[in-house]
Design an enzyme around this catalytic site. Structure first.
Site, PDB file in Angstrom:
ATOM      1  N   CYS A  23       0.866  -1.187   0.000  1.00 28.85           N
ATOM      2  CA  CYS A  23       0.000   0.000   0.000  1.00 28.85           C
ATOM      3  C   CYS A  23       0.897   1.229   0.000  1.00 28.85           C
ATOM      4  CB  CYS A  23      -0.977  -0.019   1.172  1.00 28.85           C
ATOM      5  SG  CYS A  23      -0.207  -0.128   2.795  1.00 28.85           S
TER       6      CYS A  23
ATOM      7  N   ARG B 255      -2.198  -0.790   5.464  1.00 27.11           N
ATOM      8  CA  ARG B 255      -3.426  -1.291   4.844  1.00 27.11           C
ATOM      9  C   ARG B 255      -3.206  -2.667   4.236  1.00 27.11           C
ATOM     10  NH1 ARG B 255      -4.810   3.879   1.178  1.00 27.11           N
ATOM     11  NH2 ARG B 255      -2.539   4.054   1.267  1.00 27.11           N
TER      12      ARG B 255
END
Length: 288
Positions: free
Chosen positions: A237, A242
């Site tokens: 990410c 994430r």
């Protein structure tokens, strides 16, 4: 729900029934570090991902010895089962889960739905900071099967056995944004994505209440994009937070045998000199 490893998820009612269990240690890790002081699950230990788990100078994690000292000082021993939870769909809880897995911890669980679900259901909260007597904790050497580095990604570009998953927003993936609007100082030099990466946002893994979607729905989501269990999968990410949730989903909920998190992610790749980048948005003029 058909998960490969249902034991790594616990529900809110399960945890509430076990509050005070001496064999458990509950750990809260949030994107917003101020939330803990506003109220947390009784007995929860606060671990700040940025100041507790990251080296203050180098862009890297704390060492094995530093992790052992951190956990031992918080009263976490090898005999304890850790239940991790946090805000924003557990993204920093899974970040912490991933790092602890990197150092060999196995007795880890994620609270399904995280802080959001616990609060929404009106379950007990407190501002009292718990104290646990310091103990001894022993971690293991870093596990190379968990973490990807830039050289591995670069060397394997175009390898049909590799599947790259970019879990950022479509705007970041296509090159419209360097970073989410709330993080203007944590971007890279260039926008775009790693060549060949498929864009499957991290939020696609969870429902509105923050709980994970059923395994069959998740399996269809990934396999329809060519992210199949026969491949070596690397998720990334912006800084790896994430993508840790995607790593958790693929490895534990779907049982993919080879999944790594590239925590260097776009802040590293997008600032490297000479590496290939794909983007869908034409570059604009201005300072280089």
């Amino acid at each position: 729900m058909g998960y490969a490893r249902p034991d790594v998820l616990v529900e809110t009612d399960w945890l509430e029934q076990r509050l005070g269990d001496p064999g458990l240690r509950i750990v809260e890790s949030n994107e917003d570090p101020d939330l803990y002081a506003q109220g947390h699950i009784p007995g929860a230990i606060h671990i700040r991902w940025k100041t507790d788990l990251q080296d203050p100078v180098r862009r890297d994690w704390i060492s094995r010895q530093q992790l052992e000292e951190l956990l031992g000082s918080r009263g976490i021993g090898n005999q304890h089962t850790l239940v991790l939870y946090g805000d924003k769909n557990n993204w920093f809880a899974t970040y912490t889960f991933w790092l602890l897995s990197y150092y060999g911890l196995e007795n880890l669980k994620i609270l399904n739905g995280g802080r959001q679900k616990w609060v929404a259901e009106g379950r007990p909260m407190t501002t009292e900071v718990p104290y646990y007597p310091p103990t001894t904790f022993r971690a293991k050497d870093p596990d190379p099967a968990v973490r990807a580095f830039r050289d591995e990604v670069l060397q394997r570009l175009g390898d049909p056995r590799l599947a790259l998953v970019d879990v950022r927003s479509p705007q970041e993936y296509h090159g419209e944004l360097l970073a989410p609007p709330a993080y203007p100082q944590e971007g890279a030099q260039r926008p775009g994505h790693i060549p060949g990466a498929r864009n499957i946002t991290w939020t696609s893994n969870v429902r509105e209440d923050g709980t994970f979607k059923p395994a069959e729905e998740l399996r269809q989501l990934y396999e329809s994009q060519g992210i199949s269990p026969d491949k070596d999968v690397i998720a990334y990410c912006r800084i790896g937070e994430r993508s840790s949730l995607t790593w958790f989903t693929l490895k534990f909920l779907l049982g993919y045998p080879k999944v790594k998190n590239y925590d260097g992610s776009w802040t590293e790749w997008g600032s490297l000199v000479g590496v290939p980048i794909e983007r869908s948005v034409p570059p604009e003029g201005g300072r280089g």
